[in-house]
Design a protein around this motif. Sequence first.
Motif, PDB file in Angstrom:
ATOM      1  N   ILE A   1     -20.542 -11.042  18.418  1.00 19.39           N
ATOM      2  CA  ILE A   1     -19.273 -10.377  18.703  1.00 19.39           C
ATOM      3  C   ILE A   1     -19.468  -9.612  19.945  1.00 19.39           C
ATOM      4  O   ILE A   1     -18.589  -9.176  21.020  1.00 19.39           O
ATOM      5  CB  ILE A   1     -18.936  -9.192  17.394  1.00 19.39           C
ATOM      6  CG1 ILE A   1     -18.817 -10.306  16.563  1.00 19.39           C
ATOM      7  CG2 ILE A   1     -17.912  -8.609  17.820  1.00 19.39           C
ATOM      8  CD1 ILE A   1     -17.751 -11.187  16.374  1.00 19.39           C
ATOM      9  N   ALA A   2     -20.556  -8.771  20.213  1.00 19.52           N
ATOM     10  CA  ALA A   2     -21.060  -7.798  21.192  1.00 19.52           C
ATOM     11  C   ALA A   2     -20.992  -8.685  22.567  1.00 19.52           C
ATOM     12  O   ALA A   2     -20.484  -8.075  23.684  1.00 19.52           O
ATOM     13  CB  ALA A   2     -22.411  -7.176  21.216  1.00 19.52           C
ATOM     14  N   ASP A   3     -21.136  -9.806  22.514  1.00 16.93           N
ATOM     15  CA  ASP A   3     -21.131 -10.642  24.027  1.00 16.93           C
ATOM     16  C   ASP A   3     -19.693 -10.698  24.403  1.00 16.93           C
ATOM     17  O   ASP A   3     -19.437 -11.102  25.541  1.00 16.93           O
ATOM     18  CB  ASP A   3     -21.647 -11.842  23.446  1.00 16.93           C
ATOM     19  CG  ASP A   3     -23.157 -12.161  23.584  1.00 16.93           C
ATOM     20  OD1 ASP A   3     -23.677 -11.058  23.998  1.00 16.93           O
ATOM     21  OD2 ASP A   3     -23.809 -13.114  23.056  1.00 16.93           O
TER      22      ASP A   3
ATOM     23  N   CYS B   1     -16.268  -1.939  12.865  1.00 13.25           N
ATOM     24  CA  CYS B   1     -15.871  -1.033  13.730  1.00 13.25           C
ATOM     25  C   CYS B   1     -16.505  -1.193  15.057  1.00 13.25           C
ATOM     26  O   CYS B   1     -17.716  -1.345  15.260  1.00 13.25           O
ATOM     27  CB  CYS B   1     -16.426   0.520  13.214  1.00 13.25           C
ATOM     28  SG  CYS B   1     -16.072   1.832  14.487  1.00 13.25           S
ATOM     29  N   LEU B   2     -15.560  -1.631  16.009  1.00 17.29           N
ATOM     30  CA  LEU B   2     -15.912  -2.084  17.340  1.00 17.29           C
ATOM     31  C   LEU B   2     -15.515  -0.764  18.472  1.00 17.29           C
ATOM     32  O   LEU B   2     -14.163  -0.318  18.336  1.00 17.29           O
ATOM     33  CB  LEU B   2     -15.294  -3.419  17.608  1.00 17.29           C
ATOM     34  CG  LEU B   2     -15.312  -4.354  16.737  1.00 17.29           C
ATOM     35  CD1 LEU B   2     -14.682  -5.567  17.225  1.00 17.29           C
ATOM     36  CD2 LEU B   2     -16.782  -4.631  16.300  1.00 17.29           C
ATOM     37  N   LYS B   3     -16.193  -0.703  19.318  1.00 12.63           N
ATOM     38  CA  LYS B   3     -15.860   0.419  20.422  1.00 12.63           C
ATOM     39  C   LYS B   3     -15.916  -0.342  21.726  1.00 12.63           C
ATOM     40  O   LYS B   3     -16.791  -0.973  22.046  1.00 12.63           O
ATOM     41  CB  LYS B   3     -17.033   1.613  20.291  1.00 12.63           C
ATOM     42  CG  LYS B   3     -16.902   2.193  19.013  1.00 12.63           C
ATOM     43  CD  LYS B   3     -17.915   3.354  19.116  1.00 12.63           C
ATOM     44  CE  LYS B   3     -17.844   3.990  17.833  1.00 12.63           C
ATOM     45  NZ  LYS B   3     -18.775   5.069  17.764  1.00 12.63           N
ATOM     46  N   THR B   4     -14.753  -0.242  22.552  1.00 11.67           N
ATOM     47  CA  THR B   4     -14.559  -0.916  23.518  1.00 11.67           C
ATOM     48  C   THR B   4     -15.262   0.198  24.878  1.00 11.67           C
ATOM     49  O   THR B   4     -15.498   1.155  24.361  1.00 11.67           O
ATOM     50  CB  THR B   4     -13.217  -1.015  24.199  1.00 11.67           C
ATOM     51  OG1 THR B   4     -12.283   0.083  24.081  1.00 11.67           O
ATOM     52  CG2 THR B   4     -12.367  -2.124  23.471  1.00 11.67           C
ATOM     53  N   PHE B   5     -15.677  -0.379  25.893  1.00  9.74           N
ATOM     54  CA  PHE B   5     -16.333   0.238  27.147  1.00  9.74           C
ATOM     55  C   PHE B   5     -15.466   1.014  27.737  1.00  9.74           C
ATOM     56  O   PHE B   5     -14.487   0.696  28.112  1.00  9.74           O
ATOM     57  CB  PHE B   5     -17.086  -0.689  27.897  1.00  9.74           C
ATOM     58  CG  PHE B   5     -18.383  -1.476  27.102  1.00  9.74           C
ATOM     59  CD1 PHE B   5     -19.251  -0.715  26.548  1.00  9.74           C
ATOM     60  CD2 PHE B   5     -18.192  -2.879  26.891  1.00  9.74           C
ATOM     61  CE1 PHE B   5     -20.290  -1.426  25.936  1.00  9.74           C
ATOM     62  CE2 PHE B   5     -18.974  -3.607  26.188  1.00  9.74           C
ATOM     63  CZ  PHE B   5     -20.160  -2.802  25.699  1.00  9.74           C
TER      64      PHE B   5
ATOM     65  N   PRO C   1      -7.276   5.604  31.358  1.00 12.38           N
ATOM     66  CA  PRO C   1      -6.938   4.951  30.236  1.00 12.38           C
ATOM     67  C   PRO C   1      -7.850   5.435  29.099  1.00 12.38           C
ATOM     68  O   PRO C   1      -9.146   5.526  29.323  1.00 12.38           O
ATOM     69  CB  PRO C   1      -6.896   3.529  30.446  1.00 12.38           C
ATOM     70  CG  PRO C   1      -7.769   3.405  31.593  1.00 12.38           C
ATOM     71  CD  PRO C   1      -7.598   4.384  32.257  1.00 12.38           C
ATOM     72  N   THR C   2      -7.515   5.666  27.959  1.00 14.33           N
ATOM     73  CA  THR C   2      -8.643   5.951  26.849  1.00 14.33           C
ATOM     74  C   THR C   2      -8.892   4.626  26.151  1.00 14.33           C
ATOM     75  O   THR C   2      -7.849   3.751  25.737  1.00 14.33           O
ATOM     76  CB  THR C   2      -7.823   6.968  25.521  1.00 14.33           C
ATOM     77  OG1 THR C   2      -7.525   8.151  26.573  1.00 14.33           O
ATOM     78  CG2 THR C   2      -8.671   7.336  24.745  1.00 14.33           C
ATOM     79  N   GLU C   3      -9.997   4.279  26.198  1.00 18.17           N
ATOM     80  CA  GLU C   3     -10.521   3.109  25.420  1.00 18.17           C
ATOM     81  C   GLU C   3     -10.743   3.160  23.952  1.00 18.17           C
ATOM     82  O   GLU C   3     -11.229   4.263  23.563  1.00 18.17           O
ATOM     83  CB  GLU C   3     -11.928   2.678  25.985  1.00 18.17           C
ATOM     84  CG  GLU C   3     -11.979   2.592  27.376  1.00 18.17           C
ATOM     85  CD  GLU C   3     -11.196   1.475  27.953  1.00 18.17           C
ATOM     86  OE1 GLU C   3     -10.882   0.556  27.076  1.00 18.17           O
ATOM     87  OE2 GLU C   3     -10.767   1.553  29.232  1.00 18.17           O
ATOM     88  N   PRO C   4     -10.050   2.527  23.401  1.00 18.46           N
ATOM     89  CA  PRO C   4      -9.901   2.680  21.869  1.00 18.46           C
ATOM     90  C   PRO C   4     -10.891   2.095  20.988  1.00 18.46           C
ATOM     91  O   PRO C   4     -11.789   1.373  21.592  1.00 18.46           O
ATOM     92  CB  PRO C   4      -8.606   1.780  21.574  1.00 18.46           C
ATOM     93  CG  PRO C   4      -8.534   0.570  22.410  1.00 18.46           C
ATOM     94  CD  PRO C   4      -8.953   1.436  23.793  1.00 18.46           C
ATOM     95  N   TRP C   5     -11.078   2.290  19.813  1.00 19.19           N
ATOM     96  CA  TRP C   5     -11.918   1.893  18.994  1.00 19.19           C
ATOM     97  C   TRP C   5     -11.134   0.881  17.847  1.00 19.19           C
ATOM     98  O   TRP C   5      -9.685   1.091  17.564  1.00 19.19           O
ATOM     99  CB  TRP C   5     -12.596   2.830  17.953  1.00 19.19           C
ATOM    100  CG  TRP C   5     -13.421   3.908  18.568  1.00 19.19           C
ATOM    101  CD1 TRP C   5     -14.009   4.075  19.903  1.00 19.19           C
ATOM    102  CD2 TRP C   5     -14.306   4.823  17.940  1.00 19.19           C
ATOM    103  NE1 TRP C   5     -14.626   4.970  20.102  1.00 19.19           N
ATOM    104  CE2 TRP C   5     -14.928   5.664  18.965  1.00 19.19           C
ATOM    105  CE3 TRP C   5     -14.552   5.114  16.675  1.00 19.19           C
ATOM    106  CZ2 TRP C   5     -15.840   6.694  18.520  1.00 19.19           C
ATOM    107  CZ3 TRP C   5     -15.423   6.165  16.380  1.00 19.19           C
ATOM    108  CH2 TRP C   5     -15.952   7.072  17.246  1.00 19.19           C
ATOM    109  N   TYR C   6     -11.775  -0.084  17.404  1.00 19.66           N
ATOM    110  CA  TYR C   6     -11.193  -0.776  16.178  1.00 19.66           C
ATOM    111  C   TYR C   6     -11.984  -1.298  15.095  1.00 19.66           C
ATOM    112  O   TYR C   6     -13.039  -1.202  14.998  1.00 19.66           O
ATOM    113  CB  TYR C   6     -10.849  -2.370  17.078  1.00 19.66           C
ATOM    114  CG  TYR C   6     -10.192  -2.454  18.237  1.00 19.66           C
ATOM    115  CD1 TYR C   6      -8.935  -2.558  18.184  1.00 19.66           C
ATOM    116  CD2 TYR C   6     -10.847  -2.655  19.543  1.00 19.66           C
ATOM    117  CE1 TYR C   6      -7.983  -2.592  19.447  1.00 19.66           C
ATOM    118  CE2 TYR C   6     -10.019  -2.831  20.664  1.00 19.66           C
ATOM    119  CZ  TYR C   6      -8.789  -2.514  20.575  1.00 19.66           C
ATOM    120  OH  TYR C   6      -8.132  -2.899  21.757  1.00 19.66           O
ATOM    121  N   VAL C   7     -11.153  -0.623  13.915  1.00 23.28           N
ATOM    122  CA  VAL C   7     -11.904  -0.571  12.806  1.00 23.28           C
ATOM    123  C   VAL C   7     -10.995  -1.366  11.819  1.00 23.28           C
ATOM    124  O   VAL C   7      -9.588  -1.311  11.801  1.00 23.28           O
ATOM    125  CB  VAL C   7     -11.773   0.736  12.167  1.00 23.28           C
ATOM    126  CG1 VAL C   7     -12.942   1.785  12.852  1.00 23.28           C
ATOM    127  CG2 VAL C   7     -10.618   1.593  12.130  1.00 23.28           C
TER     128      VAL C   7
END
Length: 153
Positions: free
Chosen positions: A129-131, A149-153, A71-77
């Motif tokens: 948020i990172a937690d 802008c959040l990036k999932t692992f 699966p491709t991990e998305p970014w959220y903006v």
Amino acid sequence: MRKIVSLVLTVVFAVSFAGCDLRGRSESEPQLVHNRYHGETSTLRYVEDIDYTYIDYEEVAYQAGRLTVGPTEPWYVGVLTLSEDEAQRLWDEYEWEECEFPDIEMYDVEIEDPSDSTWYASEDFEQTIADKAVQVDTIVFNGSEIVFCLKTF
């Protein structure tokens, strides 16, 4: 000679198996895929503890077609519009430092002229948020809105 032939066959097999196109990369370039979510009822689990009145964000992923492994991990903006009480709570709870508005690439989400506001960042807020198992690329606050802008692992 046998070792050379074996080595050449191994390299050809490895390149073919990896899906590489030795003639050019145009067929294997990733394609941008983004989905937009907005409204009072839309949720994003990374910011669910924040009392926002409106959210407008997009899920951005790059997919490389047949070359995508797993699966491709998305970014959220996007942008969160906060209630007055929540904006005050965040302002009081975290230490904020004035910063420049970051260079965030958004496709469908629009932000009113960011130069009309003073923007702030908080390392403690970013860590909160990172937690939630997400990498915070950018998160800024202008006293009533949060742009992220959040990036999932």
